[in-house]
Write an enzyme that holds these catalytic residues in place. Structure first.
Site, short mmCIF file in Angstrom:
data_model
loop_
_atom_site.label_atom_id
_atom_site.label_comp_id
_atom_site.label_asym_id
_atom_site.label_seq_id
_atom_site.Cartn_x
_atom_site.Cartn_y
_atom_site.Cartn_z
N ASP A 178 43.03 32.33 39.20
CA ASP A 178 42.37 32.77 37.98
C ASP A 178 43.42 33.16 36.95
OD1 ASP A 178 40.73 33.70 36.02
OD2 ASP A 178 39.99 35.46 37.12
N ASP A 224 37.70 34.53 31.04
CA ASP A 224 38.17 35.26 32.22
C ASP A 224 36.99 35.85 33.01
OD1 ASP A 224 39.98 36.25 34.01
OD2 ASP A 224 40.63 37.94 32.76
N GLU A 239 34.81 34.29 34.59
CA GLU A 239 34.45 32.95 35.09
C GLU A 239 33.70 33.00 36.42
OE1 GLU A 239 37.21 34.40 35.73
OE2 GLU A 239 37.40 34.04 37.88
N ASP A 261 41.72 35.21 44.16
CA ASP A 261 40.37 35.12 43.59
C ASP A 261 39.45 34.20 44.38
OD1 ASP A 261 38.86 36.38 41.68
OD2 ASP A 261 39.19 34.88 40.13
N LYS A 295 32.86 33.32 46.05
CA LYS A 295 33.61 32.92 44.86
C LYS A 295 34.92 32.26 45.30
CE LYS A 295 36.06 34.82 40.79
NZ LYS A 295 36.30 36.01 39.93
N ARG A 331 31.24 34.89 37.52
CA ARG A 331 29.77 34.94 37.39
C ARG A 331 29.22 33.59 36.98
NH1 ARG A 331 30.37 39.56 32.98
NH2 ARG A 331 32.18 39.90 34.31
N LYS A 367 45.20 35.90 31.20
CA LYS A 367 45.53 37.22 31.72
C LYS A 367 46.97 37.57 31.37
CE LYS A 367 42.51 37.37 35.79
NZ LYS A 367 41.71 38.52 35.37
N1 BES Z 1 39.11 37.66 39.11
C1 BES Z 1 38.90 38.66 38.15
C2 BES Z 1 38.61 40.03 38.73
C3 BES Z 1 39.69 40.67 39.54
C4 BES Z 1 40.48 41.66 39.00
C5 BES Z 1 39.87 40.33 40.87
C6 BES Z 1 41.47 42.26 39.77
C7 BES Z 1 40.84 40.93 41.62
C8 BES Z 1 41.63 41.91 41.09
C9 BES Z 1 37.71 38.28 37.27
O1 BES Z 1 37.48 36.92 37.10
C10 BES Z 1 37.98 38.85 35.92
O2 BES Z 1 38.91 38.43 35.30
N2 BES Z 1 37.17 39.81 35.53
C11 BES Z 1 37.31 40.47 34.28
C12 BES Z 1 35.98 40.50 33.63
C13 BES Z 1 36.02 40.92 32.21
C14 BES Z 1 36.56 39.81 31.35
C15 BES Z 1 34.62 41.28 31.81
C16 BES Z 1 37.80 41.89 34.54
O3 BES Z 1 37.33 42.51 35.47
O4 BES Z 1 38.67 42.33 33.80
ZN ZN Z 2 38.16 35.72 38.66
ZN ZN Z 3 38.67 36.08 35.51
#
Ligand code: BES
Ligand code: ZN
Ligand code: ZN
Length: 463
Positions: free
Chosen positions: A234, A311, A313, A252, A229, A315, A241
């Protein structure tokens, strides 16, 4: 850092690893793990490091102790140090290997933006060692790759753009039996990698799909695809966020950094393996061109996806990258690495990464590599109920499950990716917890980017 094997050290400081209750006459020093005590005699210093009971000492304990010892030497502002290999012979060189790893990984510090640069240890003299020079060179090469990955992550997001990652990939391919292909934004649109295009559309720095092909093994050795990834920042997109979650989001792209680093190690070590490294690189930005929550996008594989959060993104870009990679390279197996969910931090903390797989054999091999390298994994299931929760109403799939908010988010994220792997052997590593640590170095695990995954994959791949 130079590693020199010798029995006549020039350094006036020597590190020694001491098991608990060994007969050593130092007040207040018992040899317990984490104890470090410097002792001077006739102008020569010895740094005693406790490693706990001799019987229960493992290579992992030595790796961490060596890293902490090196950090103690850095505090003394020494440019050279001698280190004695602990006498813990189990008939192999695993303790010595772990010690060298700890030294090399523990010495890393990110100070590109510090006005005052710290004193670096230039030479480490190894006493009582038996590792052949080729093995030492291998350890040096792997840890340099880990540090390369760490640097890529620690650098500013405004520097590490998708184009920057593509340039790094081109550099790797310039000097070796490795070829690189980069699909730019126009080609991504033309080839209908619409999910990558959608996630990247809000940014002034356009998305790319980077593919590195390394063939170091015989033609009949099957290809392993490593997919990382590469979200260079992000922001969350229109599902922005909040403060407190956004500040470290340059991390990220650690999956991408790990893939570049593994390829770089394979190239330098001429590893007898066939690999493709695939990196969907995007900046998930907010702005007037950003993709829309509620819209439906058609993936490269043809399945349509309802966007329930911009967010979620990672996947999306992995889905297109994996589908395109399967079509193009027909790999025997795909391993993806991604900082995919905050949920994996809730589940496993910063110590262990999540492992998901459609193959017990691949999962077991990766798990074992994790135990060996100390980059540990724990497998979570991807049962049908989780996949069912991703069924769309207007489209085929939703990018968030129908579960109550936050429930099983790491598993449903893995289930989403699984929709795009078909019958290819596949494993997914969710490294959101292990890849980055703000709090401070934990032995060989550096502060900020840890470089997690590089040693794990090198070990899994057998080089
Ligand atoms: N890049 C984030 C996940 C992340 C969180 C990485 C903390 C490193 C540290 C990912 O793209 C994300 O935002 N995931 C969300 C998914 C949710 C919207 C289902 C999450 O985990 O909150
Ligand atoms: Zn992310
Ligand atoms: Zn994200």
């Amino acid at each position: 850092m130079k590693i020199r094997y010798t029995e006549k050290p020039k350094s006036t400081l020597t590190v020694r690893f001491i098991p608990e209750n060994d007969t050593i006459d130092l007040p207040d020093f018992t040899g317990a793990i984490d104890q470090i005590n410097t002792h001077y005699k006739n102008g020569k210093g010895t740094l005693f490091c406790g490693i706990g009971p001799r019987k229960s000492c493992t290579p992992a304990i030595i790796r961490t102790a060596a890293a902490k010892a090196v950090q103690a030497v850095q505090k003394l502002k020494r440019k050279a140090v001698a280190v004695t290999v602990p006498e813990l012979t189990n008939g192999s060189t695993t303790f010595e290997t772990a010690m060298i790893e700890g030294i090399l990984l523990g010495a890393y510090r990110y100070c590109a933006y510090k006005s005052e640069k710290p004193v670096e240890i230039a030479t480490v003299e190894i006493l009582g060692g038996t590792l052949p020079p080729a093995d030492v060179r291998r350890l040096q090469c792997i840890s340099e790759s880990v540090n390369y990955a760490r640097n890529l992550v620690n650098e500013n997001a405004s520097v590490i753009t998708p184009a920057y990652l593509a340039k790094e990939a081109r550099k790797l391919a310039a000097t070796s039996q490795c070829t690189v292909t980069v699909l730019d934004a126009t080609e991504l649109r033309r080839k209908k990698l619409n999910l990558i295009t959608a996630v990247g559309s809000g940014s002034a720095t356009p998305p790319v799909l980077i593919m590195l092909e390394y063939r170091g093994g015989p033609r009949k050795v099957p290809v392993t695809a490593l997919v990382g990834k590469g979200v260079t920042f992000d922001s969350g997109g229109q599902n922005l966020k909040p403060t407190g979650s956004i500040e470290t989001m340059r991390e990220d792209m650690v999956g991408a950094a790990a893939v570049l680093a593994v390829l770089s190690a394979a190239i330098r070590l001429k590893a007898p393996v066939n690999l493709v490294g695939v990196i969907p690189a995007v900046h998930n930005a907010i702005g007037s061109r950003a993709f829309f929550p509620g819209d439906i996008y058609t993936s490269y594989a043809g399945k349509t996806v309802e966007i329930w959060s911009t967010d979620a993104e990672g996947r999306l870009i992995l889905a297109d990258a994996i589908a395109y990679c399967r079509n193009t390279f027909k790999p025997a197996r795909v391993i993806d690495l991604a900082t995919l969910t905050g949920g994996i931090i809730t589940a496993l903390g910063e110590q262990i990464a999540g492992l998901f797989a459609n193959s017990d054999e691949l999962a077991a091999a990766l798990f074992n590599a994790g135990e060996e390298t100390g980059e540990r994994l724990w497998r979570l299931p991807v049962y049908k109920e989780y996949s069912d929760s991703l069924k769309g109403d207007r489209g085929d799939l939703r990018n968030l499950s129908k579960f109550r908010k936050g429930c099983a988010s790491s598993i449903t994220a893995a289930a989403f990716i699984q929709e795009f792997v078909g019958d290819t052997e596949w494993a997914h590593l969710d490294i959101a917890g292990t890849a980055y640590n703000e709090a401070g170095a934990r032995g060989e695990i550096a502060q900020f980017a840890s470089g997690f995954g590089v040693r794990l994959l090198a070990s899994y791949l057998g080089f």
